[in-house]
Design a protein around this motif. Structure first.
Motif: not given
Length: 465
Positions: A114-119, A289-291, A301-303
């Motif tokens: 899991l190497n790509h992040v969308f904010f 998913t995170f926040a 902020l989340g992503g």
């Protein structure tokens, strides 16, 4: 003229202004303009103060998010410095250094590939974007029908139209129209509420077979995603039976169903690790998913983090001319990302994850001691997440109105004694700042235990139990 208006509003006082002008989340409309929610004035460490001068332990950690505690100078300085350097840029056409660096850091911390992040702007928009990505992904792959989402009863995923429809908490649903034609639900993995006489092992098998049957019922060619919190936080800190996630993931892999792990609550230390999916629950999902804890609540902020394997199927030579046009004005906001970077630095420097892993067993032990009190049906948790469930009628298979009333009364007693807890239906939920000490845990459990005993005695005196 504007200045005069501001002065007039200021003269009302903040509580009057809130009553007259502010609509809060979960607003009881019958009391609109008359409700009197506590007003907080300042905070430090694990404590907040209300306008009456009362000092309170923040038992829920804000809303599961104040990981490193309040009034950390490092975060305030990072926010100030970034705001004075670059306060904003359009994410549609440009990038900024804090967002790029934070994406790199999160990719290093996330499991597997899991190497790509969308904010995004928070948890709801993170989960919504993950689900929209699933739809985009299957459209690019030419699978227009593979869009169904399987969720769990008692799960919670947000307040957008799509994420609210995916949330299985019954009390979120009245008076709302929820788009749900592509959403299906399976049982909550709640071992406390499992059928009587059923062993935990048998319950696990039941849950897995239920999921398998739901996929077959919908048709695997139509199922796009399984959306699941590692543990159901707002559903009452429901911890699934051991092996649950691995067995569900196996079925997802068999049918090319994206496994979306909603770590809005559990990521960034709540369970003693940066992410709970692999280190606590032994899975590497397709999307996380995170926040919340990513900034310790200092800024929104989340992503989401997406695996290379998934992205490889729809990028480069496989893109078919597609654009993932989902986005937000504040995606990758430089000031929020700077706060998150400072937050990660504090967690690392102060060895807060290690502290959680050392402290969590004591926290769970002390919460567990409340199970011996009358009218407490269950205690449970993982890491620094805990739940105490009130049960006034052991013969009832579901929570009753009196159970919920008891939890609310316990919450009020705790507040008067200097502790905030979060009442969710018939449950008292705790998720304190990760910096909490054993002594402070003792204080929390002491206040909660005494409050439970007081309410129990009151209910007896009222002849209601």
């Amino acid at each position: 003229m504007n200045i005069e208006v501001r002065h007039e509003l200021g003269d009302e006082g903040p509580k009057d202004a809130a009553r007259q002008h502010l609509i809060n989340p979960s607003e009881e409309m019958a009391k609109l303009g008359r409700s009197d929610r506590p007003l907080f004035t300042h905070a430090d460490g694990i404590y907040v103060w209300d306008d009456a001068g009362r000092k309170l332990i923040d038992g829920p950690g804000g809303m599961w998010c104040t990981q490193i505690g309040y009034a950390r100078r490092e975060i305030a300085d990072a926010i100030r410095d970034q705001a004075m350097t670059l306060s904003y840029n359009s994410p549609w056409y440009f990038v900024n250094e804090p967002a790029a660096e934070l994406a790199r850091r999160i990719a290093e911390l996330a499991p597997g590939d899991l190497n790509h992040v969308f904010f995004t702007t928070g948890g709801s928009s993170a989960v919504d974007s993950a689900l929209r990505f699933m739809q985009f992904y299957n459209n690019v792959l030419g699978r227009a029908n593979k869009k169904a989402i399987i969720c769990r009863i008692d799960g919670y995923h947000g307040s957008t139209q799509l994420t609210a429809a995916c949330s299985g908490r019954a009390w979120n649903r009245p008076n709302f129209d929820l788009a749900s034609d592509q959403i299906a639900f399976i049982s909550a993995p709640n071992t406390f509420r499992r059928p009587r006489g059923m062993s935990e092992a048998a319950f696990l098998n039941f849950l897995v077979e239920e999921f398998r049957s739901k996929v077959a019922e919908l048709g695997p060619e139509n199922v796009g995603a399984f959306l699941a919190e590692p543990l159901l936080a707002s559903g009452g800190v429901i911890v699934p039976p051991k092996g649950y996630h691995q067995r569900i993931l196996e079925i997802c892999r068999q049918h090319d169903i994206l496994y979306i792990s909603d770590e809005v609550v559990t990521a960034f230390g709540r369970c003693g690790h940066w992410f709970a999916s692999e280190d606590v629950f032994d899975i590497v999902p397709d999307i996380i998913t995170f926040a919340k804890g990513v900034t310790s609540g200092y800024l929104p902020l989340g992503g989401l983090v997406i695996s290379d394997a998934v992205l490889g199927r729809i990028s480069g030579e496989n893109a078919k001319g597609s654009f993932f046009t989902n986005g937000y004005t504040y995606s990758g906001h430089p000031v929020s990302c700077a706060a998150a970077l400072a937050n990660i630095d504090v967690i690392s420097r102060d060895r807060i994850l290690e502290h959680v892993r050392e402290t969590a067993p004591y926290f769970q032990e002390r919460i567990g001691s409340l199970r011996d009190l009358p009218l407490i049906g269950d205690t449970r948790g993982t890491g620094l997440l805990g739940c105490v469930e009130c049960v006034t009628d052991p013969s009832s298979e579901q929570a009753t109105k009196l159970d919920a009333e008891m939890a609310l009364r316990v919450d009020r007693e705790c507040y008067e004694a200097g502790l905030i807890v979060r009442p969710i239906s018939n449950m008292c939920v705790l998720s304190p700042p990760l910096i909490i000490t054993r002594e402070e845990i003792d204080t929390i459990v002491g206040i909660l235990g005494r409050s439970i005993e007081k309410v129990t005695n009151e209910l007896r005196a009222e002849g209601r139990i």
